[in-house]
Design a protein around this motif. Structure first.
Motif, PDB file in Angstrom:
ATOM      1  N   GLY A 218       0.826  -1.197   0.000  1.00  0.00           N
ATOM      2  CA  GLY A 218       0.000   0.000   0.000  1.00  0.00           C
ATOM      3  C   GLY A 218       0.854   1.238   0.000  1.00  0.00           C
ATOM      4  O   GLY A 218       2.083   1.164  -0.081  1.00  0.00           O
ATOM      5  N   GLY A 219       0.181   2.391   0.111  1.00  0.00           N
ATOM      6  CA  GLY A 219       0.956   3.623   0.131  1.00  0.00           C
ATOM      7  C   GLY A 219       0.102   4.858   0.306  1.00  0.00           C
ATOM      8  O   GLY A 219      -1.131   4.796   0.273  1.00  0.00           O
ATOM      9  N   LEU A 228       0.878   8.293  -9.347  1.00  0.00           N
ATOM     10  CA  LEU A 228      -0.190   7.465  -8.758  1.00  0.00           C
ATOM     11  C   LEU A 228      -0.472   6.254  -9.650  1.00  0.00           C
ATOM     12  O   LEU A 228      -0.687   5.144  -9.156  1.00  0.00           O
ATOM     13  CB  LEU A 228      -1.456   8.323  -8.555  1.00  0.00           C
ATOM     14  CG  LEU A 228      -2.683   7.606  -8.005  1.00  0.00           C
ATOM     15  CD1 LEU A 228      -2.402   6.840  -6.714  1.00  0.00           C
ATOM     16  CD2 LEU A 228      -3.827   8.605  -7.764  1.00  0.00           C
ATOM     17  N   ALA A 229      -0.437   6.462 -10.980  1.00  0.00           N
ATOM     18  CA  ALA A 229      -0.668   5.342 -11.902  1.00  0.00           C
ATOM     19  C   ALA A 229       0.393   4.265 -11.700  1.00  0.00           C
ATOM     20  O   ALA A 229       0.090   3.058 -11.659  1.00  0.00           O
ATOM     21  CB  ALA A 229      -0.651   5.852 -13.343  1.00  0.00           C
ATOM     22  N   ASN A 230       1.665   4.671 -11.536  1.00  0.00           N
ATOM     23  CA  ASN A 230       2.738   3.698 -11.290  1.00  0.00           C
ATOM     24  C   ASN A 230       2.555   3.001  -9.950  1.00  0.00           C
ATOM     25  O   ASN A 230       2.784   1.798  -9.827  1.00  0.00           O
ATOM     26  CB  ASN A 230       4.099   4.391 -11.346  1.00  0.00           C
ATOM     27  CG  ASN A 230       4.609   4.501 -12.766  1.00  0.00           C
ATOM     28  OD1 ASN A 230       4.880   3.499 -13.419  1.00  0.00           O
ATOM     29  ND2 ASN A 230       4.707   5.712 -13.267  1.00  0.00           N
ATOM     30  N   LEU A 231       2.160   3.777  -8.930  1.00  0.00           N
ATOM     31  CA  LEU A 231       1.950   3.171  -7.610  1.00  0.00           C
ATOM     32  C   LEU A 231       0.915   2.052  -7.703  1.00  0.00           C
ATOM     33  O   LEU A 231       1.123   0.953  -7.188  1.00  0.00           O
ATOM     34  CB  LEU A 231       1.430   4.250  -6.640  1.00  0.00           C
ATOM     35  CG  LEU A 231       2.358   4.648  -5.508  1.00  0.00           C
ATOM     36  CD1 LEU A 231       3.704   5.081  -6.046  1.00  0.00           C
ATOM     37  CD2 LEU A 231       1.748   5.753  -4.666  1.00  0.00           C
ATOM     38  N   LEU A 232      -0.183   2.337  -8.398  1.00  0.00           N
ATOM     39  CA  LEU A 232      -1.260   1.337  -8.508  1.00  0.00           C
ATOM     40  C   LEU A 232      -0.771   0.088  -9.242  1.00  0.00           C
ATOM     41  O   LEU A 232      -1.061  -1.041  -8.841  1.00  0.00           O
ATOM     42  CB  LEU A 232      -2.454   1.948  -9.259  1.00  0.00           C
ATOM     43  CG  LEU A 232      -3.232   3.017  -8.486  1.00  0.00           C
ATOM     44  CD1 LEU A 232      -4.163   3.783  -9.419  1.00  0.00           C
ATOM     45  CD2 LEU A 232      -4.037   2.394  -7.336  1.00  0.00           C
ATOM     46  N   SER A 233       0.011   0.319 -10.305  1.00  0.00           N
ATOM     47  CA  SER A 233       0.450  -0.827 -11.122  1.00  0.00           C
ATOM     48  C   SER A 233       1.468  -1.695 -10.377  1.00  0.00           C
ATOM     49  O   SER A 233       1.737  -2.819 -10.769  1.00  0.00           O
ATOM     50  CB  SER A 233       1.040  -0.340 -12.451  1.00  0.00           C
ATOM     51  OG  SER A 233       2.328   0.181 -12.230  1.00  0.00           O
ATOM     52  N   MET A 234       2.057  -1.161  -9.311  1.00  0.00           N
ATOM     53  CA  MET A 234       3.083  -1.896  -8.552  1.00  0.00           C
ATOM     54  C   MET A 234       2.567  -2.370  -7.191  1.00  0.00           C
ATOM     55  O   MET A 234       3.342  -2.816  -6.343  1.00  0.00           O
ATOM     56  CB  MET A 234       4.313  -1.010  -8.353  1.00  0.00           C
ATOM     57  CG  MET A 234       4.991  -0.645  -9.657  1.00  0.00           C
ATOM     58  SD  MET A 234       6.331   0.532  -9.388  1.00  0.00           S
ATOM     59  CE  MET A 234       6.766   0.925 -11.073  1.00  0.00           C
TER      60      MET A 234
END
Ligand code: NDP
Length: 328
Positions: A218-219, A228-234
């Motif tokens: 999470g984050g 944010l798009a990268n965070l979601l994909s990872m």
């Protein structure tokens, strides 16, 4: 009735103007509690308001400033009496209701939170909207069920206000914290706050793949856009990201893949209209869970005369941690 010092925003032919000036008490807006403001803070939104870079202010004249702490001077609200120490954040202050960069504020008693036991009015604003938003984000991640055994937590914009407090809170809860920053020179600062790993924000700023290698459970994201798009994909299977900011942009160039293939959740965080009960919980937790030493580590102090210049700096990403504004 007299006048008091305030940072006043007026509409100009082109945009807006901001100046430290005397404000007439008779011009204060409706409210059942008048507060002698002691401290305010500088948030990203305040930077937008005092520089006029975005149309944050929607009523003129306006007193800028979205949060304050202080002492009740007068109250016709049964919940408050003269001498009570209070905190106010959001509710449109500095946007539609006269705000916090002033010696006096008049607000609705229903907006106020009692200053927690053991917390000074200065400490409260050292936390301010940014710190309370970090706590709302942490609470949302915990409500989602995430615990340290699920995996690391990433924090973006880590050296900023929301980010710094989020790093401190998550590490205190036992999470392995990955701090993403554009200021790698602040690595020591972030490690002192409790970050275990520092990553360069460039790693998260390229266009995101629909799914990438799972890196965190999470984050807390204060940046938005491709970050944010990268965070979601990872994010790992059934993880969650609390989205609270837009320092890099309002857009979200993502896909549904993380949601439908990994069950990832995107948790929206709003501090401005947050219900009062949740605010009380957040402030009570901040009082007991945020280390005083760390709080002073992240805090710089300025006066009302410095606010406009500091507003430009926060927009340029040049402010580390939190800035408190001494009013009285
Ligand atoms: P700060 O300016 O203190 O922190 C923002 C941080 O984001 C910067 O310090 C920087 O961190 C990073 N950053 C800035 N520009 C970029 C960029 N172009 N690309 C990537 N990272 C960038 O602001 P705050 O902490 O006060 O607020 C952060 C965000 O949260 C703002 O967008 C604000 O509007 C929002 N917010 C939302 C609230 C809500 O209710 N949802 C309440 C409070 C804030 P680093 O140098 O470490 O990379």
């Amino acid at each position: 009735m007299g006048t008091f010092k305030a940072i006043r925003i007026d509409k100009a032919e082109k945009g807006t103007t901001a100046a430290l000036t005397q404000f007439d008490e008779a011009e204060l807006m409706d409210g059942d509690v008048t507060v002698r403001v002691e401290w305010s803070t500088l948030n990203y939104k305040d930077g937008l308001a005092v520089t006029g870079k975005a149309p944050v202010v929607r009523r003129f004249p306006m007193i800028a400033g979205i949060d304050f702490s202080g002492t009740v001077e007068q109250s016709s609200n049964p919940a408050w009496k003269a001498g009570d120490k209070v905190i106010a954040t959001g509710w449109g202050m500095g946007e539609t209701h006269l705000g916090a960069y002033a010696e006096k504020a008049r607000v609705k008693g229903d907006w106020l939170v009692k200053l927690p036991e053991g917390m000074s009015t200065r400490d409260a604003m050292s936390i301010g909207t940014a710190g309370y938003t970090a706590m709302l984000s942490v609470m949302a991640l915990q409500k989602h069920g995430l615990t340290p055994s699920d995996g690391p937590m990433v924090v973006t914009g880590a050296a900023g206000g929301v980010g710094s407090v989020a790093v401190a809170l998550l590490s205190r809860l036992g999470f392995h914290v990955i701090a993403s920053t554009g200021r790698v020179a602040e690595a020591d600062y972030l490690k002192k706050l409790g970050a275990h790993e520092i990553i360069d924000r460039n790693e998260l700023s390229a266009p995101a793949k629909p799914l990438a290698k799972e890196r965190w459970a999470g984050g807390v994201d204060s940046v938005g856009s491709t970050t944010l798009a990268n965070l979601l994909s990872m994010t790992k299977y059934r993880g969650a990201i609390a989205a609270c900011g837009l320092a890099a942009g309002m857009d979200l160039p993502s896909s549904v893949a993380p949601f439908i293939l990994r069950g990832v959740c995107l948790l929206g965080i709003d501090s401005v209209m947050c219900p009062i009960e949740l605010r009380k919980q957040a402030w009570a937790r901040l009082a007991s869970e945020l280390d005083h030493r760390k709080l002073s580590e992240i805090t710089q102090e300025i006066g009302l005369t410095d606010v406009i210049e500091a507003g430009a700096k926060i927009l340029a990403g040049q402010v580390r941690g939190r800035i408190v504004v001494k009013i009285l």
